[in-house]
Design a protein around this motif. Sequence first.
Motif, mmCIF file in Angstrom:
data_model
loop_
_atom_site.group_PDB
_atom_site.id
_atom_site.type_symbol
_atom_site.label_atom_id
_atom_site.label_comp_id
_atom_site.label_asym_id
_atom_site.label_seq_id
_atom_site.Cartn_x
_atom_site.Cartn_y
_atom_site.Cartn_z
ATOM 1 N N GLN A 134 0.882 -1.255 -0.014
ATOM 2 C CA GLN A 134 -0.027 -0.221 0.007
ATOM 3 C C GLN A 134 1.013 1.227 0.106
ATOM 4 O O GLN A 134 0.396 2.228 -0.769
ATOM 5 N N PHE A 135 1.917 1.256 0.841
ATOM 6 C CA PHE A 135 2.831 2.343 0.850
ATOM 7 C C PHE A 135 3.548 2.543 -0.488
ATOM 8 O O PHE A 135 3.381 3.525 -1.104
ATOM 9 N N ALA A 154 4.255 5.589 -5.635
ATOM 10 C CA ALA A 154 4.505 5.462 -7.049
ATOM 11 C C ALA A 154 3.403 5.655 -8.047
ATOM 12 O O ALA A 154 3.566 6.544 -9.107
ATOM 13 N N THR A 155 2.108 5.467 -7.703
ATOM 14 C CA THR A 155 1.003 5.768 -8.794
ATOM 15 C C THR A 155 -0.197 6.579 -8.294
ATOM 16 O O THR A 155 -0.946 7.070 -9.022
ATOM 17 N N ALA A 177 3.477 10.184 -4.289
ATOM 18 C CA ALA A 177 4.886 10.968 -3.850
ATOM 19 C C ALA A 177 5.203 11.863 -4.713
ATOM 20 O O ALA A 177 5.351 11.801 -6.104
ATOM 21 N N ASN A 178 5.710 13.140 -4.269
ATOM 22 C CA ASN A 178 6.176 14.343 -5.153
ATOM 23 C C ASN A 178 7.774 13.936 -5.400
ATOM 24 O O ASN A 178 8.565 14.456 -4.745
ATOM 25 N N LEU A 179 7.803 12.817 -6.230
ATOM 26 C CA LEU A 179 9.244 12.574 -6.543
ATOM 27 C C LEU A 179 9.648 13.269 -7.896
ATOM 28 O O LEU A 179 8.811 13.290 -8.900
ATOM 29 N N ARG A 227 8.746 2.857 -8.651
ATOM 30 C CA ARG A 227 7.984 2.069 -9.494
ATOM 31 C C ARG A 227 8.447 0.453 -9.350
ATOM 32 O O ARG A 227 7.292 -0.434 -9.347
ATOM 33 N N GLU A 228 9.438 0.167 -9.563
ATOM 34 C CA GLU A 228 9.975 -1.243 -9.236
ATOM 35 C C GLU A 228 9.485 -1.993 -7.966
ATOM 36 O O GLU A 228 9.085 -3.008 -8.084
#
Length: 334
Positions: free
Chosen positions: A73-74, A79-80, A104-106, A116-117
């Motif tokens: 979940q985290f 990521a999405t 997240a503001n990546l 993502r991975e």
Amino acid sequence: MTDSMELIAALDRRVERRDERREFFKAAFGMGALAVGGAATLGFAKRADAQTATITDPDILNFALNLEYLEAQFYAYAATGNGLAADLLTGAGTQGAVVGGQKANLTDPVVIQYAREIAADEVAHVAFLRSQLTTSVVAQPAINIAGDANGAFTAAARAAGVVGETDAFNPYANDDSFLLGAYLFEDVGVTAYKGAAPLISSNAFLDAAAGILAAEAFHAGIIRGALYARGVATPALRINADRISDARDTLDGTAGANNGDLDQGISPVTTPLTSSLGATSAPASNFVPTDANGIAFSRTPAQVLNIVYLNRAAATMGGFFPNGVNGTIRASVA
């Protein structure tokens, strides 16, 4: 001073600070006095009775599944912006909702790809464990991954000294915060699977657990390595990762003279190097927390629950699992 002498002196000072922080953590985590939302607290859990029932392989896999729900979940949200699909949440026990979670503001392309991975792997772990457990699978319990002032991340970060007592910690705010949030989970997952492996009797289940352990170890290495590298320009990252490590050590009871520094941070260490020219000492990174034999340590299921419940006392709920986990293995120990 030479560079080596300066590093050794710095490490000595780090040990002194670690001991001071752990005394603070013992008080902060002692009876679960960490608030999460209004009148609720991370440590309001009742004292757990000793577990006397025989633990089966499905019990162990379901315990692991609870942790995978949390990680999946985290990472999926980070990521999405979306959590697990509804068909991956059902099962025995009380199904709970996720509090918090956001994209997240990546901005760093490398961190984005890491997120993502790992998210894809963690979601796959949930699906795989559910497929192995079939009719005995437990449902996702209630999970708190909020990044606000009342969230479990903030409670953990405050107690570890990563943020001030009135500040919030949002793991979705930026690349550095995401990596620190991920670091809080990753080493726990690795040591949990290693600790559970000797309890598994089925070779098929043991092979599955070993495969997931290897994947979790890769994930932990990615996060530790990213924090270490980014810590060159931002030393506070390494310092805060060390603080989180010390807090985990204190929560699970492995800190102390008889146990040493089992849950190690990522700051450089001086290590003896044996070569054909004789023994020398040189600074080295600390991506892999191992003992003198190069072996990673283990945590019992109860120790893992101490960490995710954010409570040094015996408890059955709290922290990232406000209502506890589902399944037979659900109690931490004092």
